[in-house]
Motif scaffolding. Structure first.
Motif, mmCIF file in Angstrom:
data_model
loop_
_atom_site.group_PDB
_atom_site.id
_atom_site.type_symbol
_atom_site.label_atom_id
_atom_site.label_comp_id
_atom_site.label_asym_id
_atom_site.label_seq_id
_atom_site.Cartn_x
_atom_site.Cartn_y
_atom_site.Cartn_z
ATOM 1 N N MET A 160 0.749 -1.109 -0.120
ATOM 2 C CA MET A 160 -0.033 0.001 0.010
ATOM 3 C C MET A 160 0.880 1.216 -0.003
ATOM 4 S SD MET A 160 -3.253 1.654 2.150
ATOM 5 C CE MET A 160 -4.227 0.606 2.395
ATOM 6 N N GLY A 161 2.068 1.534 0.697
ATOM 7 C CA GLY A 161 2.674 2.428 0.789
ATOM 8 C C GLY A 161 2.408 3.395 1.893
ATOM 9 N N ARG A 162 3.277 4.407 2.067
ATOM 10 C CA ARG A 162 2.974 5.678 2.978
ATOM 11 C C ARG A 162 3.166 7.023 2.053
ATOM 12 N NH1 ARG A 162 2.923 4.403 8.797
ATOM 13 N NH2 ARG A 162 3.351 2.500 8.882
ATOM 14 N N LYS A 163 2.149 7.912 2.292
ATOM 15 C CA LYS A 163 2.150 9.213 1.590
ATOM 16 C C LYS A 163 2.733 10.412 2.658
ATOM 17 C CE LYS A 163 -1.189 7.445 -1.557
ATOM 18 N NZ LYS A 163 -2.285 7.405 -2.527
ATOM 19 N N SER A 164 2.958 11.330 1.819
ATOM 20 C CA SER A 164 3.327 12.731 2.429
ATOM 21 C C SER A 164 3.137 13.711 1.543
ATOM 22 C CB SER A 164 4.496 12.563 2.922
ATOM 23 O OG SER A 164 5.556 12.896 2.241
ATOM 24 N N HIS A 165 2.672 15.109 1.985
ATOM 25 C CA HIS A 165 2.567 16.030 1.146
ATOM 26 C C HIS A 165 3.186 17.134 1.625
ATOM 27 C CE1 HIS A 165 0.221 19.661 -0.146
ATOM 28 N NE2 HIS A 165 0.567 19.144 -1.407
ATOM 29 N N HIS A 166 3.755 18.084 0.998
ATOM 30 C CA HIS A 166 4.441 19.350 1.334
ATOM 31 C C HIS A 166 4.037 20.416 0.798
ATOM 32 C CE1 HIS A 166 7.061 17.627 4.649
ATOM 33 N NE2 HIS A 166 7.082 16.848 3.598
ATOM 34 N N ALA A 167 3.810 21.473 1.155
ATOM 35 C CA ALA A 167 3.365 22.625 0.348
ATOM 36 C C ALA A 167 4.133 23.778 1.085
ATOM 37 C CB ALA A 167 1.952 23.058 0.676
ATOM 38 N N HIS A 168 4.806 24.915 0.074
ATOM 39 C CA HIS A 168 5.469 25.832 0.423
ATOM 40 C C HIS A 168 5.392 26.924 -0.573
ATOM 41 C CE1 HIS A 168 8.805 27.684 2.795
ATOM 42 N NE2 HIS A 168 9.118 28.524 1.331
ATOM 43 N N ASP A 169 5.091 28.332 0.074
ATOM 44 C CA ASP A 169 4.932 29.455 -0.725
ATOM 45 C C ASP A 169 6.404 30.227 -0.821
ATOM 46 O OD1 ASP A 169 2.115 29.343 -1.489
ATOM 47 O OD2 ASP A 169 1.775 29.754 0.750
ATOM 48 N N PHE A 170 6.728 30.387 -2.023
ATOM 49 C CA PHE A 170 8.099 31.003 -2.109
ATOM 50 C C PHE A 170 7.729 32.456 -2.593
ATOM 51 C CE2 PHE A 170 9.188 26.875 -2.857
ATOM 52 C CZ PHE A 170 10.517 26.643 -2.092
ATOM 53 N N ALA A 171 8.546 33.547 -1.995
ATOM 54 C CA ALA A 171 8.778 34.837 -2.532
ATOM 55 C C ALA A 171 9.159 35.225 -3.899
ATOM 56 C CB ALA A 171 9.287 35.747 -1.593
ATOM 57 N N GLN A 172 10.148 33.930 -4.214
ATOM 58 C CA GLN A 172 10.679 34.081 -5.510
ATOM 59 C C GLN A 172 9.669 33.699 -6.727
ATOM 60 O OE1 GLN A 172 11.706 32.691 -2.938
ATOM 61 N NE2 GLN A 172 13.985 33.016 -2.581
ATOM 62 N N SER A 173 10.041 33.923 -7.987
ATOM 63 C CA SER A 173 8.862 33.723 -9.030
ATOM 64 C C SER A 173 9.245 32.204 -9.434
ATOM 65 C CB SER A 173 9.371 34.580 -10.091
ATOM 66 O OG SER A 173 10.714 33.837 -10.820
ATOM 67 N N VAL A 174 8.182 31.913 -10.075
ATOM 68 C CA VAL A 174 8.001 30.141 -10.482
ATOM 69 C C VAL A 174 9.247 29.883 -11.112
ATOM 70 C CG1 VAL A 174 6.487 30.682 -12.567
ATOM 71 C CG2 VAL A 174 6.578 28.420 -11.377
#
Length: 161
Positions: free
Chosen positions: A1-15
């Motif tokens: 089945m596996g283990r999952k994770s999610h991370h989100a980060h807002d950067f001031a720099q452009s894409v």
């Protein structure tokens, strides 16, 4: 089945600036060295409209008990990121991470999206390990270690790109 994770980060720099931080071999090497990796090999190439970043390195691993025998205090890891441009100024990468010599792997995706003058990065990972009796523990270790490394990489990119 596996283990999952999610991370989100807002950067001031452009894409585009953050995308460059993920795909510039000198920046990637400096980031990985700052985070404790050694014996780093990086290759960046273009194939079928994608930017392919291949990284092989030895990473420190902190583990005790029965997992210590299976994992040790460091692990050679091979990572492949297949980056593509998407509509709206987004970038997305399929990410594969394989501990060398271990029946385990991680698969995921990293997506960079414009967000005002900066950008947002969303990274998802899933760990899988087929080692009998210890697979679930190793998956948990891989996700926990990955979570810490992703957070440290995001912090490094935010400060240095």
């Amino acid at each position: 089945m596996g283990r999952k994770s999610h991370h989100a980060h807002d950067f001031a720099q452009s894409v585009d600036t953050v995308y460059a931080a993920f795909t510039d071999p000198d920046f990637v090497r400096a980031k990985l060295e700052a985070l404790g990796s050694r014996e780093i090999e990086i290759d960046v190439s273009e194939a079928d409209g994608e930017t392919v970043v291949t990284i092989e390195r030895t990473v420190p691993v902190k583990v005790s008990g029965p997992l210590q025998a299976a994992v040790g205090d460091s692990q050679r890891v091979r990572q492949t990121e297949r980056w593509r441009s998407e509509a709206g100024g987004r970038y997305a990468a399929d990410v594969a991470v394989e501990p060398v010599g271990m029946r385990a792997s991680m698969q995921g995706e990293t997506v960079l999206s414009p967000n005002g003058s900066g950008c947002r990065c969303d990274a998802t990972m899933e760990a899988r390990c087929s080692i009998p009796l210890m697979g679930g523990k190793i998956e948990k270790l891989m996700i926990t270690d990955s979570d810490a490394k992703i957070a440290a990489e995001f912090a490094y990119i935010a400060e240095h790109s």
